[in-house]
Design an enzyme around this catalytic site. Sequence first.
Site, PDB file in Angstrom:
ATOM      1  N   ASP A  30       2.470   2.473  30.403  1.00  0.00           N
ATOM      2  CA  ASP A  30       1.104   2.235  30.868  1.00  0.00           C
ATOM      3  C   ASP A  30       0.741   3.259  31.943  1.00  0.00           C
ATOM      4  O   ASP A  30       1.564   3.609  32.795  1.00  0.00           O
ATOM      5  CB  ASP A  30       0.988   0.812  31.428  1.00  0.00           C
ATOM      6  CG  ASP A  30      -0.454   0.375  31.592  1.00  0.00           C
ATOM      7  OD1 ASP A  30      -0.892  -0.516  30.853  1.00  0.00           O
ATOM      8  OD2 ASP A  30      -1.152   0.939  32.479  1.00  0.00           O
ATOM      9  N   HIS A  46      -5.362   0.297  13.593  1.00  0.00           N
ATOM     10  CA  HIS A  46      -6.309  -0.245  14.563  1.00  0.00           C
ATOM     11  C   HIS A  46      -6.730  -1.664  14.227  1.00  0.00           C
ATOM     12  O   HIS A  46      -7.187  -1.944  13.121  1.00  0.00           O
ATOM     13  CB  HIS A  46      -7.561   0.639  14.639  1.00  0.00           C
ATOM     14  CG  HIS A  46      -8.546   0.137  15.652  1.00  0.00           C
ATOM     15  ND1 HIS A  46      -8.590   0.614  16.951  1.00  0.00           N
ATOM     16  CD2 HIS A  46      -9.493  -0.829  15.576  1.00  0.00           C
ATOM     17  CE1 HIS A  46      -9.532  -0.033  17.615  1.00  0.00           C
ATOM     18  NE2 HIS A  46     -10.101  -0.920  16.803  1.00  0.00           N
ATOM     19  N   HIS A 100      -8.072  -2.113  21.279  1.00  0.00           N
ATOM     20  CA  HIS A 100      -7.056  -1.852  20.247  1.00  0.00           C
ATOM     21  C   HIS A 100      -5.894  -2.748  20.665  1.00  0.00           C
ATOM     22  O   HIS A 100      -5.346  -2.562  21.763  1.00  0.00           O
ATOM     23  CB  HIS A 100      -6.673  -0.362  20.250  1.00  0.00           C
ATOM     24  CG  HIS A 100      -5.605   0.027  19.276  1.00  0.00           C
ATOM     25  ND1 HIS A 100      -5.732   1.122  18.436  1.00  0.00           N
ATOM     26  CD2 HIS A 100      -4.379  -0.498  19.020  1.00  0.00           C
ATOM     27  CE1 HIS A 100      -4.635   1.238  17.686  1.00  0.00           C
ATOM     28  NE2 HIS A 100      -3.802   0.280  18.039  1.00  0.00           N
ATOM     29  N   HIS A 102      -2.937  -4.573  22.026  1.00  0.00           N
ATOM     30  CA  HIS A 102      -1.730  -4.079  22.698  1.00  0.00           C
ATOM     31  C   HIS A 102      -1.081  -5.213  23.472  1.00  0.00           C
ATOM     32  O   HIS A 102      -1.753  -6.133  23.934  1.00  0.00           O
ATOM     33  CB  HIS A 102      -2.064  -2.913  23.640  1.00  0.00           C
ATOM     34  CG  HIS A 102      -3.166  -3.213  24.605  1.00  0.00           C
ATOM     35  ND1 HIS A 102      -4.494  -3.162  24.263  1.00  0.00           N
ATOM     36  CD2 HIS A 102      -3.137  -3.588  25.903  1.00  0.00           C
ATOM     37  CE1 HIS A 102      -5.240  -3.475  25.312  1.00  0.00           C
ATOM     38  NE2 HIS A 102      -4.433  -3.747  26.326  1.00  0.00           N
ATOM     39  N   HIS A 104       1.426  -5.919  26.747  1.00  0.00           N
ATOM     40  CA  HIS A 104       2.031  -5.362  27.958  1.00  0.00           C
ATOM     41  C   HIS A 104       3.454  -5.925  28.055  1.00  0.00           C
ATOM     42  O   HIS A 104       3.639  -7.143  28.130  1.00  0.00           O
ATOM     43  CB  HIS A 104       1.256  -5.799  29.202  1.00  0.00           C
ATOM     44  CG  HIS A 104      -0.162  -5.327  29.261  1.00  0.00           C
ATOM     45  ND1 HIS A 104      -0.569  -4.277  30.058  1.00  0.00           N
ATOM     46  CD2 HIS A 104      -1.279  -5.760  28.631  1.00  0.00           C
ATOM     47  CE1 HIS A 104      -1.873  -4.098  29.914  1.00  0.00           C
ATOM     48  NE2 HIS A 104      -2.322  -4.987  29.061  1.00  0.00           N
TER      49      HIS A 104
HETATM   50  P1  DGP Z   1      -5.923  -4.207  29.057  1.00  0.00           P
HETATM   51  O1  DGP Z   1      -6.605  -4.410  30.357  1.00  0.00           O
HETATM   52  O2  DGP Z   1      -5.065  -5.396  28.644  1.00  0.00           O
HETATM   53  O3  DGP Z   1      -6.870  -3.787  27.966  1.00  0.00           O
HETATM   54  O4  DGP Z   1      -4.884  -3.030  29.295  1.00  0.00           O
HETATM   55  C1  DGP Z   1      -5.195  -1.690  29.032  1.00  0.00           C
HETATM   56  C2  DGP Z   1      -4.126  -0.876  29.676  1.00  0.00           C
HETATM   57  O5  DGP Z   1      -4.180   0.418  29.117  1.00  0.00           O
HETATM   58  C3  DGP Z   1      -4.276  -0.692  31.179  1.00  0.00           C
HETATM   59  O6  DGP Z   1      -3.149  -1.294  31.832  1.00  0.00           O
HETATM   60  C4  DGP Z   1      -4.272   0.811  31.411  1.00  0.00           C
HETATM   61  C5  DGP Z   1      -3.807   1.348  30.093  1.00  0.00           C
HETATM   62  N1  DGP Z   1      -4.411   2.604  29.698  1.00  0.00           N
HETATM   63  C6  DGP Z   1      -5.724   2.872  29.562  1.00  0.00           C
HETATM   64  N2  DGP Z   1      -5.910   4.142  29.134  1.00  0.00           N
HETATM   65  C7  DGP Z   1      -4.674   4.663  28.977  1.00  0.00           C
HETATM   66  C8  DGP Z   1      -4.210   5.958  28.553  1.00  0.00           C
HETATM   67  O7  DGP Z   1      -4.959   6.865  28.213  1.00  0.00           O
HETATM   68  N3  DGP Z   1      -2.857   6.134  28.539  1.00  0.00           N
HETATM   69  C9  DGP Z   1      -1.972   5.133  28.894  1.00  0.00           C
HETATM   70  N4  DGP Z   1      -0.678   5.419  28.839  1.00  0.00           N
HETATM   71  N5  DGP Z   1      -2.391   3.917  29.287  1.00  0.00           N
HETATM   72  C10 DGP Z   1      -3.727   3.701  29.331  1.00  0.00           C
END
Ligand code: DGP
Length: 116
Positions: A30, A46, A100, A102, A104
């Site tokens: 993240d 997706h 999309h 995901h 954590h």
């Molecule tokens: P959520 O809030 O559950 O939709 O989490 C989205 C997560 O995605 C957030 O913790 C930050 C991460 N994130 C957003 N953009 C990027 C990116 O371009 N690269 C990476 N590695 N993480 C990203």
Amino acid sequence: MDDCIFCKIVRGEIPSSKVYEDEHVLAFKDLHPVSPVHVLIVPKRHFDNLCEMSGDEEGLDALRFIYQALPEIVRLVGLQGKGFRLINNCGASAGQSVMHTHFHLIGGRPLGAKIL
Ligand code: DGP
């Protein structure tokens, strides 16, 4: 999806720190970690969110691929036997900011008893 950040990461158009990849699943660090280990696990295909996935066979297959990969991802990030938290924010009101699906994967420090 052309304009989806995580689809771009899956396609390699945006760099990421990959920790695991197979035909169906990608896991990468993240950008804004909340714990020493904070990895995002995504289906390569997706789906906007978890609810959409549970509604059809391909979505359920994609979820199965993620859960099948989970033990290996946990091992690769050094959390095997140590415990972890797996979180999905489903929908904007739950804090989902990237549409999309995901998960954590969080760990590497004591996480406490609460999820809120
Ligand atoms: P959520 O809030 O559950 O939709 O989490 C989205 C997560 O995605 C957030 O913790 C930050 C991460 N994130 C957003 N953009 C990027 C990116 O371009 N690269 C990476 N590695 N993480 C990203």
